[in-house]
Design a protein around this motif. Structure first.
Motif, mmCIF file in Angstrom:
data_model
loop_
_atom_site.group_PDB
_atom_site.id
_atom_site.type_symbol
_atom_site.label_atom_id
_atom_site.label_comp_id
_atom_site.label_asym_id
_atom_site.label_seq_id
_atom_site.Cartn_x
_atom_site.Cartn_y
_atom_site.Cartn_z
ATOM 1 N N ARG A 57 -1.622 20.987 31.185
ATOM 2 C CA ARG A 57 -2.724 21.794 30.682
ATOM 3 C C ARG A 57 -3.760 21.883 31.782
ATOM 4 N N SER A 58 -3.999 23.099 32.269
ATOM 5 C CA SER A 58 -4.967 23.248 33.344
ATOM 6 C C SER A 58 -6.322 23.597 32.749
ATOM 7 N N ALA A 59 -7.374 23.247 33.492
ATOM 8 C CA ALA A 59 -8.720 23.472 32.978
ATOM 9 C C ALA A 59 -9.177 24.893 33.282
ATOM 10 N N ARG A 60 -9.054 25.324 34.528
ATOM 11 C CA ARG A 60 -9.483 26.671 34.907
ATOM 12 C C ARG A 60 -8.409 27.315 35.742
ATOM 13 N N PRO A 61 -7.674 28.313 35.308
ATOM 14 C CA PRO A 61 -7.809 28.935 34.003
ATOM 15 C C PRO A 61 -7.314 28.001 32.906
ATOM 16 N N SER A 62 -7.931 28.120 31.761
ATOM 17 C CA SER A 62 -7.629 27.203 30.680
ATOM 18 C C SER A 62 -6.341 27.626 29.968
ATOM 19 N N ARG A 63 -5.259 26.918 30.260
ATOM 20 C CA ARG A 63 -3.997 27.306 29.634
ATOM 21 C C ARG A 63 -2.957 26.193 29.764
ATOM 22 N N TRP A 64 -1.894 26.344 28.997
ATOM 23 C CA TRP A 64 -0.739 25.456 29.076
ATOM 24 C C TRP A 64 0.295 26.099 29.984
ATOM 25 N N VAL A 85 -9.735 19.116 20.851
ATOM 26 C CA VAL A 85 -8.671 18.699 21.765
ATOM 27 C C VAL A 85 -8.156 17.335 21.315
ATOM 28 N N PRO A 86 -7.057 17.325 20.559
ATOM 29 C CA PRO A 86 -6.543 16.039 20.088
ATOM 30 C C PRO A 86 -5.954 15.224 21.244
ATOM 31 N N GLN A 87 -5.800 13.938 21.026
ATOM 32 C CA GLN A 87 -5.217 13.052 22.029
ATOM 33 C C GLN A 87 -3.719 13.283 22.160
ATOM 34 N N LYS A 88 -3.097 13.663 21.054
ATOM 35 C CA LYS A 88 -1.666 13.913 21.091
ATOM 36 C C LYS A 88 -1.403 15.285 20.481
ATOM 37 N N TRP A 89 -0.352 15.893 20.932
ATOM 38 C CA TRP A 89 -0.032 17.236 20.456
ATOM 39 C C TRP A 89 1.379 17.254 19.898
ATOM 40 N N PHE A 90 1.550 18.029 18.848
ATOM 41 C CA PHE A 90 2.894 18.336 18.381
ATOM 42 C C PHE A 90 3.150 19.809 18.663
ATOM 43 N N TRP A 91 4.411 20.198 18.682
ATOM 44 C CA TRP A 91 4.699 21.603 19.018
ATOM 45 C C TRP A 91 3.924 22.560 18.124
ATOM 46 N N SER A 92 3.716 22.142 16.879
ATOM 47 C CA SER A 92 3.064 23.063 15.936
ATOM 48 C C SER A 92 1.588 23.252 16.248
ATOM 49 N N ASP A 93 1.012 22.418 17.142
ATOM 50 C CA ASP A 93 -0.393 22.597 17.520
ATOM 51 C C ASP A 93 -0.569 23.698 18.566
ATOM 52 N N PHE A 94 0.538 24.221 19.094
ATOM 53 C CA PHE A 94 0.438 25.212 20.169
ATOM 54 C C PHE A 94 0.383 26.625 19.604
ATOM 55 N N PRO A 95 -0.281 27.530 20.338
ATOM 56 C CA PRO A 95 -0.330 28.913 19.860
ATOM 57 C C PRO A 95 1.074 29.530 19.836
ATOM 58 N N VAL A 96 1.292 30.411 18.895
ATOM 59 C CA VAL A 96 2.590 31.054 18.735
ATOM 60 C C VAL A 96 3.016 31.707 20.043
ATOM 61 N N GLY A 97 4.255 31.466 20.471
ATOM 62 C CA GLY A 97 4.741 32.072 21.710
ATOM 63 C C GLY A 97 5.839 31.245 22.342
ATOM 64 N N ALA A 98 6.145 31.595 23.582
ATOM 65 C CA ALA A 98 7.303 31.004 24.261
ATOM 66 C C ALA A 98 7.160 29.488 24.450
ATOM 67 N N VAL A 99 5.949 29.040 24.800
ATOM 68 C CA VAL A 99 5.759 27.605 25.026
ATOM 69 C C VAL A 99 6.050 26.834 23.745
ATOM 70 N N ARG A 100 5.450 27.307 22.663
ATOM 71 C CA ARG A 100 5.653 26.642 21.379
ATOM 72 C C ARG A 100 7.130 26.623 20.982
ATOM 73 N N ASP A 101 7.817 27.743 21.192
ATOM 74 C CA ASP A 101 9.241 27.811 20.825
ATOM 75 C C ASP A 101 10.054 26.776 21.589
ATOM 76 N N ARG A 102 9.791 26.713 22.906
ATOM 77 C CA ARG A 102 10.539 25.741 23.716
ATOM 78 C C ARG A 102 10.249 24.322 23.250
ATOM 79 N N LEU A 103 8.961 24.029 23.048
ATOM 80 C CA LEU A 103 8.571 22.672 22.664
ATOM 81 C C LEU A 103 9.194 22.287 21.329
ATOM 82 N N ARG A 104 9.259 23.243 20.418
ATOM 83 C CA ARG A 104 9.833 22.931 19.109
ATOM 84 C C ARG A 104 11.285 22.504 19.271
ATOM 85 N N LYS A 105 12.004 23.234 20.102
ATOM 86 C CA LYS A 105 13.423 22.913 20.287
ATOM 87 C C LYS A 105 13.589 21.585 21.002
#
Ligand SMILES: Nc1ncnc2c1ncn2[C@@H]1O[C@H](COP(=O)(O)OP(=O)(O)OP(=O)(O)O)[C@@H](O)[C@H]1O
Ligand SMILES: [Mg+2]
Lengths: 524, 247
Positions: A57-64, A85-105
């Motif tokens: 997760r980068s700060a500037r630009p702010s993105r995964w 900004v939680p300390q831990k993330w689950f795939w479902s915490d990510f915005p809908v899109g390719a990153v979330r799909d990959r993480l879910r799998k």
């Protein structure tokens, strides 16, 4: 053939040297420089890394950014949800899109934990022909670790990424030739920037895995082999304790329990290798610890089943489950407190300390089988277990009560444990193909058992609900619906048993077992 | 994959300017775009600073597949590729004639690029030839720049009649006003009347502008050196109109 994408070097002035050499062939137009600080995220058991990916997760630009380990190429990006900004993330915490799909799998129910920070800079150079047409790009990438206070990043590891343009292969090859000539090396060995972060966080890729991979030397004695097997499980159990205390995700407790169960199975399956009082004492003590976690694990399992239950029900019956799961959450919070209280007790820590002390003590054991070769012992136990499975399995018909299938599941599980313990002493490819033969049966028996447990649990919940006055009819309807669906699924699973069992009970598998474990082939 | 062809029987009406700028806009929005320069004058190729490959000609163009793909050059701009023009395209008519189903050859050839590109923009030469017929067949949107003069509108009518006579597809036929001079009373009136009466005209009008002319000396799409100009805004409007149409 296009040239390799990444080129790196370790000495100081290589970048200037490369650019000077490139300049003799091409006009160089700087296209700008970006630098960013990022925090890397991983599951405790390195699921992303094993899949060849790194999440940061980068700060500037702010993105995964999800990038490949191999060549740092970006696979997918996602914008960062702004607020908390939680300390831990689950795939479902990510915005809908390719990153979330990959993480879910890839990550499933595992949490993504922060694993240190790194800094990275990218400077892009366009190489042009004499009409100022860009024919290739070089990106100078540098990276380094950021310490906990946010400072101290020296950008040490550096290299060039060569980005060819379609239709300009010749020019890309010429640029690659410059890189090679100036002492850069292509491909492997250029560390992914996230590695700096891992190191700073005290971790190393794949330093934890829940998979049982004990490597035993061929001539090892039974006692030494068993000590290694138990130490391996004990390590896993202990490494999961902090995650259980922090309640990060449910897999910490799960892996902890699997490790304990593996050890308990080894104690009961491989008798006569340790002194009898050791077997008894630690068998009981480990069972005690495991029992203290039972309730919490049961609740975890039921909460994880929520999605599956909802999928079984038509929409109008799903609402009834909401209240039930809210209630379960409450029960889980209490069960967690009770479980942690037990694990925190000095006596519990003492059990694990004593167990480790025994396993690490070099003393020769006087137990009857202690000095036997582990290989012979392992084969004998495997032989016995396989024969037992064939015998019990053949006795199962359409009318046999369910308990027979549950018992068979435990037998198969024991065989799997024995294979995990002693597998490294057997020829690898044959063992693997033998294990494969079991997979289908094991899956069927596992699902069958899960469905039986779910059904029993839903029935208990329904009875409790009916006994209590003022329960919503909505909940009763949902549970009733679930019961019939689960029963249907259970019957379907059981119907698959016969076919799956014949995959095991046939001359070829029996011959394979005989070749692996020796002795009679168990066909009689 | 959608195909937009900039076409007019008349020369010098702003086809190339529109093709380059629209392709650039599409690519800058993340659409994988191929600009096909099918005009042997190679103006679009010049604007994008590309040198045509040596062994490049009409044969590869109608072969499609790998042979065509190898002729494509990545431009200086992300997401925008170019199929450069070559004098060799002059012989294309002869080559096409020698084949069966000679009107559909280009459409079939471009079809082999589906997957690699989401949008193809064709800069067509100003004439009526077998190649033009191929372009008309291949286009989902046949886009005709029209200068707001009586003569220009006449060629627009001629084009329409020609398509009808030759039984070429007319569903995708659209036009927009190009090089319009609002201060000229006649231009303004022509635009008003036509937009009211002919629904095939897009509402956005590209003005006569020095900024567009500078594409020559700058050798770049308008947006690279003057993205705030009136003409740049007009091209953005036209691109919006087109997207509505394609949807
Ligand atoms: N909106 C405009 N304002 C001013 N000049 C323009 C405009 N559009 C195009 N031009 C200029 O007019 C000339 C012809 O434009 P362009 O090449 O785009 O037309 P064309 O239809 O492609 O011509 P050809 O038929 O020769 O291919 C060029 O010099 C171009 O710079
Ligand atoms: Mg032109």
């Amino acid at each position: 053939m296009s040239p390799p994408a990444v080129w790196w070097a370790t000495d100081e002035g290589f970048a200037d040297r490369v650019l000077a050499d490139v300049r003799r062939r091409f006009k160089i137009v700087p296209e700008g420089r970006q630098s960013m600080t990022a925090r890397s995220f991983e599951t405790f058991d390195w699921r992303l890394w094993e899949d060849g990916l790194v999440l940061a997760r980068s700060a500037r630009p702010s993105r995964w950014v999800l990038s490949r380990v191999e060549d740092r190429a970006i696979v997918a990006t996602a914008s960062k949800p702004g607020k908390t900004v939680p300390q831990k993330w689950f795939w479902s915490d990510f915005p809908v899109g390719a990153v979330r799909d990959r993480l879910r799998k890839i990550c499933g129910i595992r949490a993504l934990l922060p694993m240190g920070r790194f800094r990275e800079s990218r400077e892009c150079f366009a190489l042009c022909d004499d009409e100022d047409k860009i024919v290739c790009r070089l990106v100078l990438e540098k990276s380094g670790a950021v310490d906990a206070r946010g400072g101290g990043a020296s950008l040490s590891a550096a290299g060039f990424r060569l980005i060819p343009l379609k239709g300009y292969d010749k020019e890309a090859r010429a640029a690659a030739a410059c890189l090679a000539q100036m002492g850069c090396r292509a491909g492997d060995g250029w560390v992914h920037p996230a590695l700096h972060a891992f190191t700073a966080a005290g971790r190393e890729p794949e330093d934890y895995s829940s998979k049982a991979r004990v490597d035993l030397p061929p001539q090892i004695t039974a006692a030494d082999a068993c000590k290694r097997i138990h130490l391996f499980s004990l390590d896993i159990a202990e490494r999961n304790l902090p995650g259980i205390f922090e309640d990060i995700d449910t897999e910490f407790l799960h892996d902890f329990r699997v490790a304990l169960r593996r050890s308990r199975s080894a104690l009961s399956l491989v008798k006569g290798v340790f002194p009898a009082r050791v077997e008894k004492r630690f068998g009981e003590n480990l069972a005690k610890i495991q029992r203290a976690t039972n309730r919490l694990r049961d609740l975890d399992v039921h909460l994880l089943e929520r999605g599956a239950f909802e999928a079984l029900l038509p929409p109008e019956l799903q609402a009834g489950l909401d209240g039930l799961f809210r209630q379960l959450e409450g029960e889980r919070a209490r069960a967690l407190r009770r479980c942690l209280t037990f694990l925190e007790r000095p006596a519990t820590a003492q059990i694990l300390r004593d167990w480790r002390a025994f396993l690490e003590s070099p003393g020769e054991s006087s137990a009857p089988l202690a000095q036997d070769p582990a290989e012979a012992l392992g084969k004998r136990l495997l032989r016995k277990r396989f024969r037992r499975i064939l015998k019990d399995g053949r006795a199962i018909g359409a009318k046999t009560p369910d308990t027979a299938l549950h018992k068979l599941r435990l037998q198969v599980k024991k065989l799997r444990y024995l294979l995990e313990f002693f597998g490294s002493l057997l020829p690898a490819p044959e063992t693997a193909s033998f294990v494969k033969r079991f997979r289908r049966l094991q899956n069927i028996l596992g699902r069958f058992n899960d469905l039986c447990n779910q059904e029993a649990w839903v029935r208990r919940r329904l009875e409790a609900a009916e006994a209590k006055s003022g329960t919503s009819t909505e909940l009763a309807a949902s549970l009733g619906g679930l019961l019939s669906e689960l029963g249907r699924a259970r019957n379907a699973e059981r119907a698959k048993f016969g076919r799956a069992f014949t995959r095991l009970d046939n001359p070829s598998v029996r011959a394979r077992a005989k070749a692996l474990f020796g002795g009679k082939d168990g066909s009689k | 994959m959608k195909v937009i062809a900039l076409y007019n029987i008349k020369g010098g009406v702003g086809k190339t300017a529109a093709a380059v700028n629209l392709a650039y806009l599409a690519a800058s929005e993340g659409t994988r775009t191929l600009l096909c320069d099918l005009d042997p004058q190679a103006a679009a190729t010049y604007y994008l600073r590309v040198r045509a490959p040596k062994r490049h000609g009409s044969k590869r163009l109608i072969q499609g597949g790998k042979a065509l793909d190898r002729q494509i050059r990545e431009s200086n701009f992300p997401g925008l590729d170019l199929l450069p023009a070559k004098m060799g395209f002059r012989n294309l008519d002869l080559k096409l004639d020698a084949r069966k189903r000679s009107r559909r050859r280009l459409a079939e050839s471009l079809h082999s690029l589906t997957g690699a590109y989401e949008l193809v923009v064709i800069d067509a030469p100003p004439n009526i030839t077998l190649l033009s017929e191929n372009i008309i067949e291949a286009a989902d949107l046949l886009l005709c720049p029209v200068i707001p003069t009586t003569l220009s509108l006449r060629t627009w009518d001629q084009l329409d009649r020609f398509l009808r006579k030759e039984k070429l597809p007319r569903d995708g036929l659209r036009a927009f006003f190009s090089m319009a001079e609002r201060r000229k009373k006649l231009h303004a009136a022509t635009i008003r009347e036509t937009l009211d009466s002919d629904p095939r005209f897009f509402p956005s009008v590209i003005p006569m502008s020095a900024a567009v002319e500078r594409m020559g000396p700058e050798r770049a799409p308008l947006f690279v050196y003057d993205k705030r100009s009136v003409a740049a805004r007009a091209f953005r409007g036209l691109w919006d109109d087109i997207q509505c149409q394609l949807r």
